[in-house]
Design a protein around this motif. Structure first.
Motif, PDB file in Angstrom:
ATOM      1  N   MET A  75     -41.859  16.657  14.359  1.00 55.93           N
ATOM      2  CA  MET A  75     -41.161  17.295  13.242  1.00 55.93           C
ATOM      3  C   MET A  75     -41.086  16.313  12.083  1.00 55.93           C
ATOM      4  SD  MET A  75     -37.288  17.389  14.838  1.00 55.93           S
ATOM      5  CE  MET A  75     -36.627  15.970  15.745  1.00 55.93           C
ATOM      6  N   GLY A  76     -41.148  16.859  10.873  1.00 55.60           N
ATOM      7  CA  GLY A  76     -41.087  16.024   9.683  1.00 55.60           C
ATOM      8  C   GLY A  76     -40.239  16.660   8.611  1.00 55.60           C
ATOM      9  N   VAL A  77     -39.951  15.879   7.577  1.00 54.38           N
ATOM     10  CA  VAL A  77     -39.195  16.361   6.417  1.00 54.38           C
ATOM     11  C   VAL A  77     -40.203  16.735   5.341  1.00 54.38           C
ATOM     12  CG1 VAL A  77     -37.355  15.853   4.783  1.00 54.38           C
ATOM     13  CG2 VAL A  77     -37.417  14.667   6.979  1.00 54.38           C
ATOM     14  N   THR A  78     -40.114  17.942   4.836  1.00 54.00           N
ATOM     15  CA  THR A  78     -41.078  18.377   3.837  1.00 54.00           C
ATOM     16  C   THR A  78     -40.769  17.775   2.479  1.00 54.00           C
ATOM     17  OG1 THR A  78     -39.841  20.382   3.272  1.00 54.00           O
ATOM     18  CG2 THR A  78     -41.455  20.547   5.049  1.00 54.00           C
ATOM     19  N   ALA A  79     -41.787  17.776   1.640  1.00 57.17           N
ATOM     20  CA  ALA A  79     -41.671  17.147   0.327  1.00 57.17           C
ATOM     21  C   ALA A  79     -40.733  17.900  -0.600  1.00 57.17           C
ATOM     22  CB  ALA A  79     -43.054  17.039  -0.314  1.00 57.17           C
ATOM     23  N   GLN A  80     -40.359  19.132  -0.275  1.00 54.03           N
ATOM     24  CA  GLN A  80     -39.452  19.856  -1.158  1.00 54.03           C
ATOM     25  C   GLN A  80     -37.998  19.429  -0.966  1.00 54.03           C
ATOM     26  OE1 GLN A  80     -39.695  24.090  -0.269  1.00 54.03           O
ATOM     27  NE2 GLN A  80     -37.844  24.002   0.951  1.00 54.03           N
ATOM     28  N   ALA A  81     -37.716  18.682   0.098  1.00 49.79           N
ATOM     29  CA  ALA A  81     -36.342  18.255   0.362  1.00 49.79           C
ATOM     30  C   ALA A  81     -35.914  17.172  -0.625  1.00 49.79           C
ATOM     31  CB  ALA A  81     -36.230  17.737   1.794  1.00 49.79           C
ATOM     32  N   ASP A  82     -34.719  17.329  -1.208  1.00 46.32           N
ATOM     33  CA  ASP A  82     -34.208  16.299  -2.105  1.00 46.32           C
ATOM     34  C   ASP A  82     -33.617  15.153  -1.281  1.00 46.32           C
ATOM     35  OD1 ASP A  82     -31.682  17.125  -1.230  1.00 46.32           O
ATOM     36  OD2 ASP A  82     -31.304  18.350  -3.009  1.00 46.32           O
ATOM     37  N   ALA A  84     -46.605  22.612  -5.842  1.00 48.63           N
ATOM     38  CA  ALA A  84     -45.360  22.374  -5.128  1.00 48.63           C
ATOM     39  C   ALA A  84     -44.677  21.123  -5.645  1.00 48.63           C
ATOM     40  CB  ALA A  84     -45.635  22.235  -3.624  1.00 48.63           C
ATOM     41  N   GLY A  85     -45.485  20.079  -5.892  1.00 48.39           N
ATOM     42  CA  GLY A  85     -44.915  18.835  -6.395  1.00 48.39           C
ATOM     43  C   GLY A  85     -44.248  19.044  -7.742  1.00 48.39           C
ATOM     44  N   PRO A 113     -48.222  27.674   1.327  1.00 50.33           N
ATOM     45  CA  PRO A 113     -47.778  28.674   0.350  1.00 50.33           C
ATOM     46  C   PRO A 113     -46.263  28.669   0.156  1.00 50.33           C
ATOM     47  CG  PRO A 113     -49.441  29.619   1.778  1.00 50.33           C
ATOM     48  CD  PRO A 113     -49.084  28.279   2.356  1.00 50.33           C
ATOM     49  N   ALA A 114     -45.513  28.481   1.241  1.00 49.39           N
ATOM     50  CA  ALA A 114     -44.060  28.460   1.119  1.00 49.39           C
ATOM     51  C   ALA A 114     -43.587  27.271   0.301  1.00 49.39           C
ATOM     52  CB  ALA A 114     -43.421  28.436   2.508  1.00 49.39           C
ATOM     53  N   LEU A 115     -44.202  26.126   0.522  1.00 47.05           N
ATOM     54  CA  LEU A 115     -43.830  24.949  -0.258  1.00 47.05           C
ATOM     55  C   LEU A 115     -44.197  25.126  -1.728  1.00 47.05           C
ATOM     56  CD1 LEU A 115     -44.862  22.020   2.129  1.00 47.05           C
ATOM     57  CD2 LEU A 115     -42.557  22.802   1.595  1.00 47.05           C
ATOM     58  N   SER A 116     -45.310  25.782  -2.000  1.00 45.21           N
ATOM     59  CA  SER A 116     -45.722  25.975  -3.389  1.00 45.21           C
ATOM     60  C   SER A 116     -44.734  26.850  -4.142  1.00 45.21           C
ATOM     61  CB  SER A 116     -47.122  26.603  -3.448  1.00 45.21           C
ATOM     62  OG  SER A 116     -47.088  27.962  -3.065  1.00 45.21           O
ATOM     63  N   ALA A 117     -44.059  27.741  -3.403  1.00 45.66           N
ATOM     64  CA  ALA A 117     -43.058  28.625  -4.024  1.00 45.66           C
ATOM     65  C   ALA A 117     -41.651  28.047  -3.929  1.00 45.66           C
ATOM     66  CB  ALA A 117     -43.107  29.990  -3.345  1.00 45.66           C
ATOM     67  N   ASP A 118     -41.540  26.808  -3.467  1.00 48.69           N
ATOM     68  CA  ASP A 118     -40.243  26.157  -3.270  1.00 48.69           C
ATOM     69  C   ASP A 118     -39.361  26.963  -2.324  1.00 48.69           C
ATOM     70  OD1 ASP A 118     -38.525  24.041  -3.571  1.00 48.69           O
ATOM     71  OD2 ASP A 118     -37.560  24.819  -5.373  1.00 48.69           O
TER      72      ASP A 118
END
Length: 421
Positions: A311-318, A18-19, A83-88
């Motif tokens: 609630m948090g901000v996921t790492a995929q967010a720019d 994901a990263g 899994p969703a984060l890994s697929a962006d």
């Protein structure tokens, strides 16, 4: 918290992928129009309706950020986030039970919100400090609390009146004395028809009940998220006191789990029960005239484990999405909106500067607001919290079953320390 090392390694690999997938996000061209954010959450009852209204009002209040909610069960969020984060393809904002957030923060799934927390416009200075501890890992906050409520005593007013008890107990001794008076074994067969207290010994509410009893005796489970302190004289005192109450005084059945405790109270077969705000609707649906009181004080302290959601901000967010999410968080924590959320969701206010009279339209919220100062975050910052609580669950169930408490405490100490490593 994975018990399967291969599964844990796979999860780490997922985040690594994901990263890599997200590394180019900030270099992408700035989109035209408002920043679009997706928000996963599991609020499905009246709390979901009020949250949607808050999101809609936020969207209408400005033209720079627009949030689209996606309602899923909490279990689905837990199963599909990585899994969703890994697929962006994951959410930009996600809500989840507070004890799960350190697990994902440790795996790199959430953005560090430290700068926002330290800013003047975050609205976080008035937050319940224990609620913030719930989402903090290694000194960094990775989430924003949306709910934080201490376990409390729900009691059947009708049964209290029949037993001549006019006030909710405030100390352990008063609590046990009331429970004895409320325990009825009319036919003398050794199995009460009515129990004074539904006190489950395993699978309790978020497994926070027995830790709360340990707090009352001055004990704890973990210090500084690193050191097990289960095998202590304080915890031994708490176990001795309540195991004796269950086994000898028969104030509660042995072998009772959390669901069974709910059923005893809702059927009128237990006069008292320890739970969260959902017990208000359960009691009402079953015609129980109920009251709510703080967990009585033990010999050393008055404290209760608190159940929370964040609630948090996921790492995929720019960067633009992180800023947009933080704008929503500031809006959500504004005093008026925080009051609206509390009244609609049934959770006590997250801000300590919102008084009980501000939520007087909801009697349950008023009662929970009054006892909110007893809240204590359960295992703050502990990544493997589930493994820790499993060890405590085993300890309490076996203790109530009659096994040697000293040996059980030693075994639990080793299991918890192992989980912390």
């Amino acid at each position: 918290m994975n018990r399967n090392p291969a599964k844990a390694a796979a999860a780490a690999a997922v985040l690594a992928l994901a990263g890599a997938a997200m590394s180019g996000c900030s270099a992408a061209a700035e989109p035209e129009g408002p920043v679009q954010l997706t928000f996963w959450h599991g609020y499905t009852e009246a709390d979901g309706d009020v949250l949607q209204k808050i999101v809609d009002d936020f969207n209408a209040s400005q033209d720079e950020v627009q949030i689209k909610t996606e309602v899923k069960t909490w279990a689905v969020i837990d199963d599909t986030l990585l899994p969703a984060l890994s697929a962006d393809e994951g959410p930009d904002i996600v809500a989840m039970p507070g004890e799960r957030m350190p697990v994902y923060a440790d795996r790199g799934a959430f953005a560090d919100l430290g700068d926002w927390y330290s800013s003047d416009d975050g609205g976080t200075s008035a937050l319940n400090e224990q609620a913030v501890d719930m989402v903090t890992v290694d000194g960094a906050p990775y989430g924003v609390p949306t709910g934080f409520v201490p376990l409390s005593v729900f009691y059947n007013k009708t049964l209290f009146a029949a037993a001549g008890i006019t006030d909710a107990p405030t100390t352990w001794d008063e609590w046990l004395d009331a429970a004895k008076k409320l325990t009825v074994d009319a036919d003398g067969d050794g199995t009460p028809e009515q129990y004074g207290l539904a006190l489950p010994d395993h699978d309790t509410v978020a497994n926070g009940l027995w830790p709360s009893l340990f707090y009352g005796a001055g004990g704890d489970l973990v210090e500084d998220a690193k050191t097990a302190v289960v095998d202590s004289e304080e915890n031994r005192e708490a176990l001795d006191y309540w195991v004796s109450a269950i086994r000898d005084d028969k104030i509660s059945p042995t072998g009772l789990d959390g669901i069974g405790a709910d059923e005893l109270f809702s059927s009128g077969k237990a006069a008292m029960h320890v739970g969260g705000p959902w017990m208000a609707s359960i009691a009402k649906d079953n015609g129980i005239d109920y009251g709510i009181a703080a967990l009585p004080a033990g010999p050393a302290d008055q404290a209760a484990s608190a159940i929370g959601v964040a609630m948090g901000v996921t790492a995929q967010a720019d960067d633009a999405k992180v800023e947009g999410a933080e704008a929503f968080f500031s809006y959500f924590l504004g005093k008026d909106v925080a009051t609206e959320w509390s009244l609609g969701s049934g959770w006590p206010p997250l801000r300590t500067d919102i008084a009980a009279d501000a939520v007087s339209d909801n009697p349950t919220v008023v009662a929970l607001t009054d006892i909110a100062p007893t809240s204590r975050a359960l295992l703050p910052g502990v990544v493997n919290s589930v493994d820790v609580l499993d060890a405590i669950d085993d300890l309490t169930q076996r203790a109530v079953a009659g096994e040697d408490i000293d040996g059980l405490l030693s075994t639990a100490q080793d299991a918890v320390q192992s989980a912390l490593k």
